[in-house]
Design an enzyme around this catalytic site. Structure first.
Site, PDB file in Angstrom:
ATOM      1  N   PHE A 133     -28.418  16.245  12.400  1.00 21.80           N
ATOM      2  CA  PHE A 133     -29.182  15.586  11.334  1.00 21.80           C
ATOM      3  C   PHE A 133     -30.040  14.489  11.945  1.00 21.80           C
ATOM      4  O   PHE A 133     -29.531  13.581  12.595  1.00 21.80           O
ATOM      5  CB  PHE A 133     -28.269  14.980  10.262  1.00 21.80           C
ATOM      6  CG  PHE A 133     -29.053  14.417   9.121  1.00 21.80           C
ATOM      7  CD1 PHE A 133     -29.536  15.249   8.116  1.00 21.80           C
ATOM      8  CD2 PHE A 133     -29.363  13.061   9.065  1.00 21.80           C
ATOM      9  CE1 PHE A 133     -30.307  14.736   7.073  1.00 21.80           C
ATOM     10  CE2 PHE A 133     -30.130  12.548   8.026  1.00 21.80           C
ATOM     11  CZ  PHE A 133     -30.596  13.387   7.027  1.00 21.80           C
ATOM     12  N   ASP A 179     -29.876  10.310  19.526  1.00 24.26           N
ATOM     13  CA  ASP A 179     -30.006   9.732  18.190  1.00 24.26           C
ATOM     14  C   ASP A 179     -28.696   8.995  17.906  1.00 24.26           C
ATOM     15  O   ASP A 179     -27.682   9.603  17.587  1.00 24.26           O
ATOM     16  CB  ASP A 179     -30.265  10.854  17.178  1.00 24.26           C
ATOM     17  CG  ASP A 179     -30.299  10.366  15.727  1.00 24.26           C
ATOM     18  OD1 ASP A 179     -29.818   9.243  15.462  1.00 24.26           O
ATOM     19  OD2 ASP A 179     -30.791  11.109  14.860  1.00 24.26           O
ATOM     20  N   LYS A 194     -30.069   2.468  10.748  1.00 23.83           N
ATOM     21  CA  LYS A 194     -28.928   2.122   9.896  1.00 23.83           C
ATOM     22  C   LYS A 194     -28.414   0.683  10.047  1.00 23.83           C
ATOM     23  O   LYS A 194     -28.828  -0.174   9.308  1.00 23.83           O
ATOM     24  CB  LYS A 194     -27.824   3.159  10.081  1.00 23.83           C
ATOM     25  CG  LYS A 194     -28.258   4.520   9.523  1.00 23.83           C
ATOM     26  CD  LYS A 194     -27.123   5.396   9.095  1.00 23.83           C
ATOM     27  CE  LYS A 194     -27.594   6.480   8.145  1.00 23.83           C
ATOM     28  NZ  LYS A 194     -27.837   7.781   8.720  1.00 23.83           N
TER      29      LYS A 194
HETATM   30  C1  LIG Z   1     -29.086   8.591   8.674  1.00 26.49           C
HETATM   31  C2  LIG Z   1     -29.508   9.295   9.892  1.00 26.49           C
HETATM   32  C3  LIG Z   1     -30.869   9.559  10.171  1.00 26.49           C
HETATM   33  C4  LIG Z   1     -31.965   9.255   9.177  1.00 26.49           C
HETATM   34  O1  LIG Z   1     -32.117   7.904   8.920  1.00 26.49           O
HETATM   35  P1  LIG Z   1     -33.029   7.426   7.673  1.00 26.49           P
HETATM   36  O2  LIG Z   1     -33.068   5.940   7.835  1.00 26.49           O
HETATM   37  O3  LIG Z   1     -32.332   7.871   6.424  1.00 26.49           O
HETATM   38  O4  LIG Z   1     -34.340   8.073   7.827  1.00 26.49           O
HETATM   39  C5  LIG Z   1     -31.179  10.146  11.373  1.00 26.49           C
HETATM   40  N1  LIG Z   1     -30.233  10.477  12.254  1.00 26.49           N
HETATM   41  C6  LIG Z   1     -28.927  10.239  12.038  1.00 26.49           C
HETATM   42  C7  LIG Z   1     -27.920  10.609  13.077  1.00 26.49           C
HETATM   43  C8  LIG Z   1     -28.518   9.670  10.840  1.00 26.49           C
HETATM   44  O5  LIG Z   1     -27.220   9.478  10.593  1.00 26.49           O
END
Ligand SMILES: *Cc1c(COP(=O)(O)O)cnc(C)c1O
Length: 397
Positions: free
Chosen positions: A137, A222, A251
């Site tokens: 994700f 990420d 986050k």
């Molecule tokens: C939440 C998340 C995203 C997306 O972040 P947003 O601020 O909602 O765009 C991307 N990668 C990971 C691993 C996430 O947990």
């Protein structure tokens, strides 16, 4: 009255979330309150956002002080909170350079652009593809969505951005097999978050780092969910003994104010020059001041040691619960990032916990996910796990 807010919202707000029937009006530490005054222990933390708890006084003070000083100027000027934050991130990580934006998706877009441009300059056209993981994700904007290995999120949005190839997580041979001279990078979460809290096998990330070195590929991590103390290290990569070439954070970076950061080595970062990338609000003084306060607390060695200790406590308690309840198929996690894979659909458990004053969520249909604020106490964790146990026993007698 509760219903009133929800009905009003459903009339005017786009229906993208499948929201829980809860109107939250206040938060403090690990607790939030709804508009009827009912208290909840928040073991989701805004989905790994308020790692320092709700309404943290030091962060509130830093942001409030900045609000009366300077709220916004264009990024064509220098601002002091932004410089301090970049210096701290560089000091605390592998990186030499930082680019700031406002969300996870936005910095993942930046990462994709950065590695493509670096590759174009270094190797010429045609080497632009990125290897990503099935069940990953990376966000909802079209580029980040195209890197996300879950077709359920793609439905109706195609054509997606070309140039992404997907392989199973934890399978080094699968990566090696798809590497050719059209590939410039590998992008992954060190622990799949939304994908169900899946941990890398012991030497997977080291193997991936080596493969990237051997083949001249960039490694993008990420760490939007895993970073900033969540796993008991400032960045999850530290648990696995590797560093990437590019990393994304968001986050928890400003503990609830919107901020994302794209970090890279100076060599890779050199592909961005004036005019190539930008973000109007990136590292605005208020969010940057909040992030400086947050990062200062999150990066303290004794704080991170505390997260590891509480992680060991959770691990023990969840293992005991798994031994007791056959509906729990597997328990996976690190630090304060945990998933309980059930043999059954998990949504009724989320509702049963909510009724008992505990907030958590369910991902992939059957993985109960716990992402409490990192400031949670053993006693609160004990209560949360007890409530979860009651809920599981009630839903699956
Ligand atoms: C939440 C998340 C995203 C997306 O972040 P947003 O601020 O909602 O765009 C991307 N990668 C990971 C691993 C996430 O947990």
């Amino acid at each position: 009255m509760n219903n009133n807010w929800m009905k009003r919202a459903d009339k005017v707000v786009m229906n993208t979330y499948g929201r829980q029937p809860l109107v939250l009006v206040k938060g403090e530490g690990c607790r939030v309150w709804d508009d009827t005054g009912k208290e909840y222990l928040d073991c989701l933390a805004g989905l790994a956002v308020v790692n320092l708890g709700h309404a943290h006084p030091e962060i509130a003070r830093a942001a409030a002080a900045q609000l009366t000083q300077l709220v916004h100027v264009s990024n064509i000027y220098y601002t002091t909170p932004m410089v301090e934050l970049a210096e701290a991130l560089v000091r605390l990580s592998f990186a030499d350079r930082v680019f700031f934006a406002n969300s996870g998706a936005e910095v993942n877009e930046g990462a994709i652009k950065l590695v493509r441009r670096y590759s174009r300059e270094r190797f010429g056209a045609g080497r632009h593809r990125i290897i990503c993981m099935e069940n990953s994700f990376h966000g909802r904007t079209l580029g980040a969505l195209s890197a996300t290995g879950q077709s359920k999120f793609w439905q109706g949005f195609d054509p997606l951005l070309p140039g992404f190839v997907f392989v199973p997580f934890n399978d080094l041979d699968a990566v090696a097999k798809v590497v050719d001279d059209t590939v410039c990078a590998v992008m992954l979460e060190p622990i799949l978050g939304e994908g169900g809290v899946c941990l890398p096998s012991p030497d997977y990330l080291k193997g991936l780092r080596q493969l990237c070195n051997d083949k001249g590929l960039l490694l993008i991590l990420d760490e939007i969910q895993t970073g900033l103390g969540r796993t008991g290290k400032l960045f999850a990569q530290e648990n696995f003994g590797i560093t990437p070439d590019v990393m994304t954070l968001a986050k928890a970076l400003a503990n609830g104010l919107p901020m994302g950061a794209l970090l890279a080595t100076s060599e890779v970062a050199g592909a961005f020059v004036p005019g190539t990338h930008a973000s109007t609000f990136g590292a605005g003084p208020v969010v940057a001041a909040a992030a400086n306060a947050a990062l200062n607390l999150l990066s303290a060695p004794e704080f991170l040691a505390g997260v590891r200790e509480r992680g060991a406590f959770v691990s023990k308690r969840l293992a005991a619960m798994q031994a007791e309840l056959p509906v729990i198929k597997e328990v996976r996690g690190l630090g304060l990032m945990w998933g309980l894979e059930l043999t059954q659909e998990g949504t009724p458990v989320v509702a049963a916990c909510r009724e008992r004053g505990l907030l958590l969520n369910c991902t992939q249909g059957n993985v109960i996910r716990l992402l409490p604020p990192l400031v949670i106490t053993d006693q609160e964790l004990d209560g949360a796990i007890g409530t979860l146990r009651d809920a599981l026993k009630m839903v699956f007698p």
